[in-house]
Design an enzyme around this catalytic site. Structure first.
Site, PDB file in Angstrom:
ATOM      1  N   SER A  65      39.177  38.294  37.831  1.00  0.00           N
ATOM      2  CA  SER A  65      39.173  37.217  38.979  1.00  0.00           C
ATOM      3  C   SER A  65      38.065  36.327  38.882  1.00  0.00           C
ATOM      4  CB  SER A  65      39.006  38.186  40.370  1.00  0.00           C
ATOM      5  OG  SER A  65      38.693  37.452  41.389  1.00  0.00           O
TER       6      SER A  65
ATOM      7  N   TYR B 105      33.907  44.187  44.525  1.00  0.00           N
ATOM      8  CA  TYR B 105      34.950  44.037  43.926  1.00  0.00           C
ATOM      9  C   TYR B 105      34.753  43.021  42.664  1.00  0.00           C
ATOM     10  CZ  TYR B 105      39.379  41.238  43.311  1.00  0.00           C
ATOM     11  OH  TYR B 105      40.600  40.640  42.694  1.00  0.00           O
TER      12      TYR B 105
END
Ligand code: NAP
Length: 253
Positions: free
Chosen positions: A145, A158
């Protein structure tokens, strides 16, 4: 989707968490370029629907229920792939969770464990099981990401798990060479179920669009195109790399 080549003719690809969103887009793209594709996710209904959609496009596909945290289901995913196709050429590790907006120092241990387990550890375990069956010239792609580079406060841990995938990409590229290349794609913001804050909140969506140089959110197709490139022989001399696909949002030099 306009697809020109057939770069995956005769190849077999496993994509985890692939019944919707980015994972489905990847399966669809690789399948439309000739691969036999093994679809998977937690729910049988979703697996059946995704297989139906791909089959109706003429893509050779099977579906296997696989919650990536379930050891039996991971084993079954590999076994069903081998029973049907006999080998594996591409594995895309796409599953992830982001269960909380808690700060890292306030996070429950069980949530820390879940983030590490789903976002990092299960990909390692799946690759341990799959590695003996990967063919010469095979390819692994992790889905990280943009949050890996500068974990935002609202998704800090995360982001850290996604940073770990950048290191895992480097480490496994070394360990799996020269038979298998290992690369990674770091998506920007794509309005999927996972990132439903983008479709729910117009202010947030506009602010993110403004942060991109291309003035739009990403699509599953944008991510799939990058994954297909890295997984294909067009990237035959690329391993251990992460490709940021984020419309120009700042990542790193
Ligand atoms: P999505 O549209 O919500 O799709 C998630 C998929 O994963 C579904 O097919 C779901 O099906 C499956 N799934 C969920 N938990 C699973 C598990 N434990 N085991 C196996 N399958 C599971 O999500 P997405 O946005 O495409 O995200 C895919 C990847 O892209 C993730 O790694 C995410 O971190 C990354 N990413 C997304 C964005 C974004 O903006 N969307 C940005 C950066 C990175 P079932 O419900 O049937 O399990």
């Amino acid at each position: 989707m306009k697809v020109k080549g057939k770069r995956f003719e005769g190849k077999v690809a496993i994509v985890t968490a692939s019944t919707q969103g980015i994972g489905f887009g990847i399966a669809e793209r690789i399948g439309s370029e000739g691969a036999s594709v093994v679809i998977s996710s937690r729910k049988q209904k979703n697996v059946d629907e995704a297989v139906g959609k791909l089959s109706s496009q003429g893509i050779d596909t099977i579906g296997v229920v696989c919650h990536v945290s379930n050891a039996e289901q991971r084993k079954n995913l590999i076994e069903k792939t081998l029973q049907k196709y006999g080998h594996i050429d591409v594995i895309v590790c796409n599953a992830a969770v982001n269960p909380t907006t808690d700060a890292i120092l306030k996070m429950k241990e069980s949530v820390l464990d879940k983030l590490w387990e789903v976002n990092v550890k299960t990909s390692i375990l799946l690759l341990q099981a799959a590695a003996p069956h990967l063919r010469e010239g095979s390819s692994v792609v992790f889905i990280s990401s943009i949050a890996a580079y500068q974990p935002p406060a609202s998704m800090a841990m995360y982001g850290v798990t996604k940073t770990a995938l950048l290191g895992l990409t480097k480490a496994l590229a070394t360990e799996m060479s020269p038979k298998t290349r290992v690369n990674c794609v770091a998506p920007g913001f794509v309005p999927t179920h996972f990132a439903n804050f983008l479709s729910r909140n117009e202010v947030v969506r506009n602010a993110i669009e403004e942060r991109t140089l291309l003035k739009r959110l990403g699509t599953a197709g944008d991510m799939a195109a990058a994954v297909a490139f890295l997984a294909s022989d067009d990237a035959a001399y690329i391993t251990g790399e992460t490709l940021v696909v984020a419309g120009g949002i700042a990542s790193r030099l």
